[in-house]
Design an enzyme around this catalytic site. Sequence first.
Site, PDB file in Angstrom:
ATOM      1  N   LYS A  18       0.846  -1.061   0.079  1.00  0.00           N
ATOM      2  CA  LYS A  18      -0.240  -0.135   0.001  1.00  0.00           C
ATOM      3  C   LYS A  18       0.907   1.266   0.188  1.00  0.00           C
ATOM      4  O   LYS A  18       2.039   1.254   0.262  1.00  0.00           O
ATOM      5  CB  LYS A  18      -1.057   0.049   1.272  1.00  0.00           C
ATOM      6  N   PRO A 103      10.098  -4.248   0.358  1.00  0.00           N
ATOM      7  CA  PRO A 103      11.218  -3.809   1.087  1.00  0.00           C
ATOM      8  C   PRO A 103      10.520  -3.666   2.776  1.00  0.00           C
ATOM      9  O   PRO A 103       9.695  -2.817   3.092  1.00  0.00           O
ATOM     10  CB  PRO A 103      11.813  -2.735   0.653  1.00  0.00           C
ATOM     11  N   HIS A 104      11.514  -4.033   3.765  1.00  0.00           N
ATOM     12  CA  HIS A 104      11.077  -3.820   4.830  1.00  0.00           C
ATOM     13  C   HIS A 104      11.539  -2.594   5.287  1.00  0.00           C
ATOM     14  O   HIS A 104      12.518  -1.777   4.818  1.00  0.00           O
ATOM     15  CB  HIS A 104      11.981  -4.927   5.737  1.00  0.00           C
ATOM     16  N   ALA A 106       9.980   0.348   4.718  1.00  0.00           N
ATOM     17  CA  ALA A 106       9.681   1.332   3.560  1.00  0.00           C
ATOM     18  C   ALA A 106       8.518   1.918   3.759  1.00  0.00           C
ATOM     19  O   ALA A 106       7.873   2.887   2.886  1.00  0.00           O
ATOM     20  CB  ALA A 106       9.564   0.483   2.321  1.00  0.00           C
ATOM     21  N   GLY A 109       3.779  -1.553   4.245  1.00  0.00           N
ATOM     22  CA  GLY A 109       2.928  -2.447   4.897  1.00  0.00           C
ATOM     23  C   GLY A 109       2.948  -3.695   4.685  1.00  0.00           C
ATOM     24  O   GLY A 109       2.143  -4.576   4.501  1.00  0.00           O
ATOM     25  N   GLY A 110       4.285  -4.226   4.376  1.00  0.00           N
ATOM     26  CA  GLY A 110       4.441  -5.668   3.918  1.00  0.00           C
ATOM     27  C   GLY A 110       4.102  -6.503   5.034  1.00  0.00           C
ATOM     28  O   GLY A 110       3.311  -7.482   4.777  1.00  0.00           O
ATOM     29  N   GLY A 111       4.748  -6.347   6.118  1.00  0.00           N
ATOM     30  CA  GLY A 111       4.389  -7.289   7.216  1.00  0.00           C
ATOM     31  C   GLY A 111       2.933  -7.479   7.526  1.00  0.00           C
ATOM     32  O   GLY A 111       2.399  -8.628   7.647  1.00  0.00           O
ATOM     33  N   SER A 113       0.233  -6.733   5.522  1.00  0.00           N
ATOM     34  CA  SER A 113      -0.488  -7.264   4.376  1.00  0.00           C
ATOM     35  C   SER A 113       0.064  -8.850   4.577  1.00  0.00           C
ATOM     36  O   SER A 113      -1.003  -9.691   4.356  1.00  0.00           O
ATOM     37  CB  SER A 113       0.210  -6.991   3.261  1.00  0.00           C
ATOM     38  N   ASP A 146      -2.362  -1.387  10.438  1.00  0.00           N
ATOM     39  CA  ASP A 146      -2.752  -1.718   8.861  1.00  0.00           C
ATOM     40  C   ASP A 146      -3.408  -2.872   8.736  1.00  0.00           C
ATOM     41  O   ASP A 146      -3.986  -3.017   7.524  1.00  0.00           O
ATOM     42  CB  ASP A 146      -1.297  -1.342   7.984  1.00  0.00           C
TER      43      ASP A 146
END
Length: 296
Positions: A18, A103-104, A106, A109-111, A113, A146
């Site tokens: 996101k 990327p962590h 950044a 919201g990777g984790g 998601s 998130d």
Amino acid sequence: MALPSHCAEETALPVPCKVNLRLAVGPRRPDGYHDIDTFFLPLPEPCDAFFIRRFDEPGDIELSCSDPELETDDNLVVRAYRAFAAATGFSPRLEASLKKRIPHGAGLGGGSSDAAVMLRYLNDRAGEAALAEPGLATLALALGADVPFFLLGAPAMATGVGECLIPTDPGLSGWHAAVVCSPCHVPTAWAYAALDAARTFPAKAGASLLTSVFDANRRAFCVTGAPLRNDFEPVVFAAHPELGRVKERLLALGAAGALLSGTGSAVFGLFRQRQTAVMALADLSGDGPRTFLASL
């Protein structure tokens, strides 16, 4: 002798990221959190990828990851699985392989998601033990602010700590987002502390502060009636001036608007023409930033 385990299902799942088209932050609350007023926009790129093998017998989750440092019990994927199992009693043995491309650190919201995809995967297979959407959203919020948005899976305005969601069309169909992820890492806790230290608020409730007219961004690009805004930009750009230069370059290369996403370090630009976005990313790519193009 124990019978061999039987794999009931193998599933490949994409994990979107996101950006925030708007992020206004109120003062620190007594509970340590901050009220925000934000607009979440999901992007198909960059994305993580899950490959999940589900077995017939009950058990636990075995997580492998392209980044071995993330193979811990504190990973949000593991926490999501165990929270769902505790809430529902549904705990199939899973072998989950996660390929990280988001990327962590950044602001994408990777984790969160990853956790939302795991919750949705489990709930879709839990049968009578499945949670209704409000219950699933409550479980998601306990994992991270998130995560409820990623469960929703659609553009949304958000208030509270990000959990009060209103699905909203930003009117960006056919546009393109150029995402530039610099090597630097911006810890979320540091960004909030730096923002708190850098400003003072008048004596009024945080929620009411977020209803004021947003400050105009340079070459403001209006979305849902408000210009792009991110309250973290001054403190993050001061600490990492290279990120401010990325934003300036995106605007110079034809972006209708550009902004830091979340607390950073990703910076994105919105382009009407795909070719213009491609050329901008070619200019900005190199040995440092990782670049991605997402069609909206």
